[in-house]
Design an enzyme around this catalytic site. Sequence first.
Site, PDB file in Angstrom:
ATOM      1  N   PHE A 150      30.774  38.432  32.433  1.00  0.00           N
ATOM      2  CA  PHE A 150      31.546  37.743  33.465  1.00  0.00           C
ATOM      3  C   PHE A 150      32.782  37.136  32.823  1.00  0.00           C
ATOM      4  O   PHE A 150      32.686  36.394  31.848  1.00  0.00           O
ATOM      5  CB  PHE A 150      30.729  36.632  34.148  1.00  0.00           C
ATOM      6  CG  PHE A 150      31.518  35.953  35.246  1.00  0.00           C
ATOM      7  CD1 PHE A 150      31.683  36.576  36.474  1.00  0.00           C
ATOM      8  CD2 PHE A 150      32.133  34.725  35.031  1.00  0.00           C
ATOM      9  CE1 PHE A 150      32.445  35.975  37.487  1.00  0.00           C
ATOM     10  CE2 PHE A 150      32.901  34.125  36.033  1.00  0.00           C
ATOM     11  CZ  PHE A 150      33.046  34.752  37.263  1.00  0.00           C
ATOM     12  N   LYS A 206      35.706  25.585  30.877  1.00  0.00           N
ATOM     13  CA  LYS A 206      34.656  24.725  31.431  1.00  0.00           C
ATOM     14  C   LYS A 206      34.539  23.293  30.865  1.00  0.00           C
ATOM     15  O   LYS A 206      34.977  22.361  31.484  1.00  0.00           O
ATOM     16  CB  LYS A 206      33.323  25.456  31.372  1.00  0.00           C
ATOM     17  CG  LYS A 206      33.325  26.669  32.304  1.00  0.00           C
ATOM     18  CD  LYS A 206      31.949  27.150  32.655  1.00  0.00           C
ATOM     19  CE  LYS A 206      31.969  28.019  33.889  1.00  0.00           C
ATOM     20  NZ  LYS A 206      32.153  29.448  33.652  1.00  0.00           N
ATOM     21  N   ASP A 224      35.150  35.402  24.678  1.00  0.00           N
ATOM     22  CA  ASP A 224      35.177  34.536  25.852  1.00  0.00           C
ATOM     23  C   ASP A 224      34.143  33.439  25.631  1.00  0.00           C
ATOM     24  O   ASP A 224      32.949  33.640  25.804  1.00  0.00           O
ATOM     25  CB  ASP A 224      34.863  35.367  27.109  1.00  0.00           C
ATOM     26  CG  ASP A 224      34.855  34.521  28.377  1.00  0.00           C
ATOM     27  OD1 ASP A 224      34.750  33.283  28.273  1.00  0.00           O
ATOM     28  OD2 ASP A 224      34.928  35.112  29.478  1.00  0.00           O
TER      29      ASP A 224
HETATM   30  C1  LIG Z   1      33.071  30.445  34.209  1.00  0.00           C
HETATM   31  C2  LIG Z   1      33.467  31.568  33.342  1.00  0.00           C
HETATM   32  C3  LIG Z   1      34.713  32.209  33.502  1.00  0.00           C
HETATM   33  C4  LIG Z   1      35.661  31.885  34.631  1.00  0.00           C
HETATM   34  O1  LIG Z   1      36.138  30.576  34.579  1.00  0.00           O
HETATM   35  P1  LIG Z   1      36.885  29.972  35.877  1.00  0.00           P
HETATM   36  O2  LIG Z   1      37.313  28.605  35.415  1.00  0.00           O
HETATM   37  O3  LIG Z   1      35.873  29.926  36.985  1.00  0.00           O
HETATM   38  O4  LIG Z   1      38.010  30.860  36.203  1.00  0.00           O
HETATM   39  C5  LIG Z   1      35.031  33.217  32.609  1.00  0.00           C
HETATM   40  N1  LIG Z   1      34.204  33.568  31.619  1.00  0.00           N
HETATM   41  C6  LIG Z   1      33.009  32.969  31.436  1.00  0.00           C
HETATM   42  C7  LIG Z   1      32.146  33.392  30.298  1.00  0.00           C
HETATM   43  C8  LIG Z   1      32.588  31.967  32.303  1.00  0.00           C
HETATM   44  O5  LIG Z   1      31.390  31.394  32.136  1.00  0.00           O
END
Ligand SMILES: *Cc1c(COP(=O)(O)O)cnc(C)c1O
Length: 395
Positions: free
Chosen positions: A128, A244, A215
């Site tokens: 994701f 986050k 990420d």
């Molecule tokens: C939450 C998340 C995102 C997206 O972040 P947003 O602030 O919602 O755009 C991308 N990558 C990972 C691994 C995430 O947990």
Amino acid sequence: MSGTLMSTYSRLPVSFTRGEGIWLWDQAGKKYMDAISGIAVCSLGHAHPAVTEAICQQAAQLVHTSNLYGIPKQEELGQTLCQLSGMDKVFFANSGAEANEAAIKLARLYGHRKGLEQPSIIVVEQSFHGRTLATLSATGNRKVQAGFEPLVKGFIRVPYDDLDAIQAVAKSSPDVVAVLVEPIQGEGGVRIPADGYLTGLRALCDEHDWLLMLDEIQTGIGRTGKMFAFQHEAIQPDVITLAKALGNGVPIGACLAKGKAAELFQPGNHGSTFGGNPLACNAGLAVLNTLKTDNIIEHAAKIGEQILSDLNESLSDISAITEIRGKGLIIGIKLDRPCGELVKQALEQGLLINVAAERVIRLLPPLIISDAEAGQLVEQLSALIRSFVSESAAA
Ligand SMILES: *Cc1c(COP(=O)(O)O)cnc(C)c1O
């Protein structure tokens, strides 16, 4: 109640008015234990005094000027993040998806500088990376993509935790410029790769002159018991994305780059109106300072191990549980059946949890959770799981 809001979320029937530490209170005054931290955001808990003070003080002084001018707080936060991560340069955005957009653009620019006109990025299944067009195209989940085609091109997908698959792509695809993966897949169901996966990725990237882009939006800022999840292995990535927990609830994202990746963006290549404004950066500084002065990450590592072993013990007789896994305070309990209903049952009992990938109970409690609170979490959750599996059938 929410008639004018687009139905992007099927919301649970509760609204909170106040929070303190790992606790939230709803409109009727009922108290909840927050074991999800607003999806890995409020790692210092709710209404942390140091973050509150940083926000209030900065709001009273200066909220925003734009990136047309120097922003000392942005430089200070950038420097702190680079010191902590071993990276060289930072671009500040407002969310995780935007941080990943910056990373994807960096990879493409890197390819174009090498003379590749159609650069591609290796991404993995069940990943994701966000909801913008490029990041949903990078995401390994058809549900996230369906209805939004045409997808952005330039991604090659392989299974997670499979270095051989990447080696095979290297042989067949000369246009690869980067690999983008999560060190632990969060939304994918707390999937933890074998030890050495990141080290193997680093070696492949070195061999083929690709950028290793991690990420760390969910895993970064202490969540796994280290400041960054890559620090569990002796490697240095070329690009990291964060968001986050960096602002403990104040929106902020960051794309960090090292070496050749750090020199790619030039004026005019990328930007953001809000990105890295003084308010968000002062919140980020307060978060990083608090994590350090209170030794919170060491605490998270220890308490995460404790929760894992306590869950293993109290749930050992439940055959419907196929695996309990975690690192620091990202913990997944995998069941042999869909368990979304558990979220509602837990809510009724004053416990906030989440289910990812249909069958994995995901816990992301604030890193400041105390021993006693962790004990209460294990006890309450174990009882819930026990009654859930006895009332539902395996599927
Ligand atoms: C939450 C998340 C995102 C997206 O972040 P947003 O602030 O919602 O755009 C991308 N990558 C990972 C691994 C995430 O947990």
